[in-house]
Design an enzyme around this catalytic site. Structure first.
Site, PDB file in Angstrom:
ATOM      1  N   ASN A 106       7.696  -7.977  -0.881  1.00 38.84           N
ATOM      2  CA  ASN A 106       7.249  -6.942  -1.820  1.00 38.84           C
ATOM      3  C   ASN A 106       8.032  -5.643  -1.620  1.00 38.84           C
ATOM      4  O   ASN A 106       8.414  -4.966  -2.584  1.00 38.84           O
ATOM      5  CB  ASN A 106       5.757  -6.644  -1.628  1.00 38.84           C
ATOM      6  CG  ASN A 106       4.866  -7.838  -1.926  1.00 38.84           C
ATOM      7  OD1 ASN A 106       5.312  -8.822  -2.515  1.00 38.84           O
ATOM      8  ND2 ASN A 106       3.610  -7.774  -1.505  1.00 38.84           N
ATOM      9  N   ASP A 112      -5.990  -3.149  -9.635  1.00 40.68           N
ATOM     10  CA  ASP A 112      -5.702  -4.049  -8.513  1.00 40.68           C
ATOM     11  C   ASP A 112      -4.745  -3.299  -7.582  1.00 40.68           C
ATOM     12  O   ASP A 112      -3.616  -2.998  -7.965  1.00 40.68           O
ATOM     13  CB  ASP A 112      -5.049  -5.330  -9.080  1.00 40.68           C
ATOM     14  CG  ASP A 112      -4.666  -6.320  -7.989  1.00 40.68           C
ATOM     15  OD1 ASP A 112      -4.793  -5.994  -6.798  1.00 40.68           O
ATOM     16  OD2 ASP A 112      -4.221  -7.425  -8.346  1.00 40.68           O
ATOM     17  N   ASP A 117       3.021  -1.542  -0.406  1.00 40.20           N
ATOM     18  CA  ASP A 117       4.390  -2.059  -0.318  1.00 40.20           C
ATOM     19  C   ASP A 117       5.294  -1.345  -1.331  1.00 40.20           C
ATOM     20  O   ASP A 117       6.465  -1.078  -1.049  1.00 40.20           O
ATOM     21  CB  ASP A 117       4.405  -3.568  -0.600  1.00 40.20           C
ATOM     22  CG  ASP A 117       3.579  -4.334   0.423  1.00 40.20           C
ATOM     23  OD1 ASP A 117       3.508  -3.885   1.575  1.00 40.20           O
ATOM     24  OD2 ASP A 117       2.997  -5.374   0.060  1.00 40.20           O
TER      25      ASP A 117
HETATM   26  O1  RIB Z   1       0.505  -6.096   0.795  1.00 41.08           O
HETATM   27  C1  RIB Z   1       0.205  -7.134  -0.092  1.00 41.08           C
HETATM   28  C2  RIB Z   1       0.671  -8.444   0.479  1.00 41.08           C
HETATM   29  O2  RIB Z   1      -0.083  -8.733   1.628  1.00 41.08           O
HETATM   30  C3  RIB Z   1       0.461  -9.636  -0.444  1.00 41.08           C
HETATM   31  O3  RIB Z   1       1.555  -9.872  -1.282  1.00 41.08           O
HETATM   32  C4  RIB Z   1       0.179 -10.771   0.526  1.00 41.08           C
HETATM   33  O4  RIB Z   1       1.157 -11.768   0.525  1.00 41.08           O
HETATM   34  C5  RIB Z   1       0.037 -10.118   1.895  1.00 41.08           C
HETATM   35  O5  RIB Z   1       1.154 -10.282   2.659  1.00 41.08           O
END
Ligand code: RIB
Length: 312
Positions: free
Chosen positions: A50, A250, A256
């Site tokens: 991400n 959401d 990230d």
């Molecule tokens: O921060 C979100 C992420 O946390 C998700 O994409 C999931 O895979 C976990 O790693």
């Protein structure tokens, strides 16, 4: 794509790749409860992937080191990275299943996540060395970005090597665990959410505690506070950046998005204040759509919203 004429180098991410299995539920399951989901969706995920994707969508030049299994999950887990042209050449195929995350999101947008490390658990010290070598290659002295979904030993080796080679590092202490404090001593910049910072600081949640930490460890500390914006502390300065007012749908992946954008902006020579200012808007936009990777905005859209003052 260079950012507005700034000289950008390279963002190297060492981290996890998951297949996210997103389940929409009325309320999060309690212990012993069996519940129905309204909807099931599959997306690429993992904090490493991400953040690499966010840095790329922010306009950065990105390298990504991680691992997947030789299974059918891998192709789906990597689909958004491939589509965004994040290079996947440095992703190892190992003898474990691709990592996965079961993500429950309730009708208020609250979530809980259960991850299975799988291939992420085999991201090893050799991969760490390759990531540092990539970041320290002479023509492009990059910025190395870490999270905590791969083994502690791998992150520690990479952080130590990076220090040896003068490569600047960002550690996102997420998911927080007993090794976070030790790892965080090795990074140049720490990004934590307010809960993670409370654990790092043993509950001290005031500007003085942040200033004291930055001064003592000669580090930049960035604490994200959701709707409360972002606080940044360095040995020289302390400032807050407000977050736009939104109605989140959401929040998965918002942290990230912040990390990837923040890294991309810093890598192109922007100030901490500018980087935090853009990253906090990008992270807010990421809360307006379902799924971690589909919700990470393009820099063009983030700047457009900033220009239109859409969040004011
Ligand atoms: O921060 C979100 C992420 O946390 C998700 O994409 C999931 O895979 C976990 O790693």
């Amino acid at each position: 794509m260079p950012l507005d004429g700034f000289r950008c180098f390279m963002i190297v991410v060492l981290g996890s790749i998951n297949l996210d299995i997103r389940l929409e539920v009325d309320s999060l399951p309690l212990a012993g409860e069996t519940i129905h989901a309204h909807n099931r969706q599959y997306f690429g995920g993992g904090k490493g992937a991400n953040q690499a994707l966010a840095a790329k969508r922010a306009g950065g030049d990105v390298s990504f080191f991680g691992a997947v299994g030789s299974d059918t999950l891998a192709e789906r887990a990597l689909a958004e990275l491939v589509e965004a042209d994040v290079p996947i050449l440095d992703i190892a195929v190992v003898r474990e299943e691709t990592g996965s995350a079961n993500i429950y999101v309730d009708r208020h947008g609250e979530n809980c996540i259960v991850i299975t490390a799988g291939a992420n658990g085999l991201v090893d010290v050799d991969m760490a060395a390759a990531a540092v070598a990539s970041a320290s290659a002479s023509a492009k002295r990059g910025l190395l970005v870490f999270q905590q979904e791969i083994p502690f030993e791998t992150n520690k080796a990479a952080l130590e090597l990076a220090r040896l080679h003068g490569v600047r590092t960002i550690l996102n202490v997420s998911p927080f665990d007993v090794t976070s404090a030790e790892l965080s001593r090795l990074a140049d910049i720490i990004i934590a959410n307010q809960h993670e910072w409370a654990k790092l600081s043993n509950g001290a949640d005031d500007p003085d505690a942040m200033r004291e930490w930055s001064g003592r460890n000669d580090q930049t500390l960035v604490v994200t506070r959701g709707a409360g914006g972002v606080v940044v502390s360095t040995p020289m300065e302390y400032f807050e950046v407000a977050a736009p007012v939104i109605q989140p749908i959401d929040t998965v992946g918002a942290g990230d998005t912040f990390c990837g954008y923040f890294a991309a902006e810093l890598d192109c020579g922007r100030s901490l204040k500018e980087a935090a200012g853009i990253a906090v808007v990008a992270a807010s936009v990421a809360c307006l759509r379902a799924g971690a990777q589909p919700s990470i905005p393009l820099r063009f859209d983030v700047l457009g919203l900033l220009a239109k003052n859409k969040f004011a």
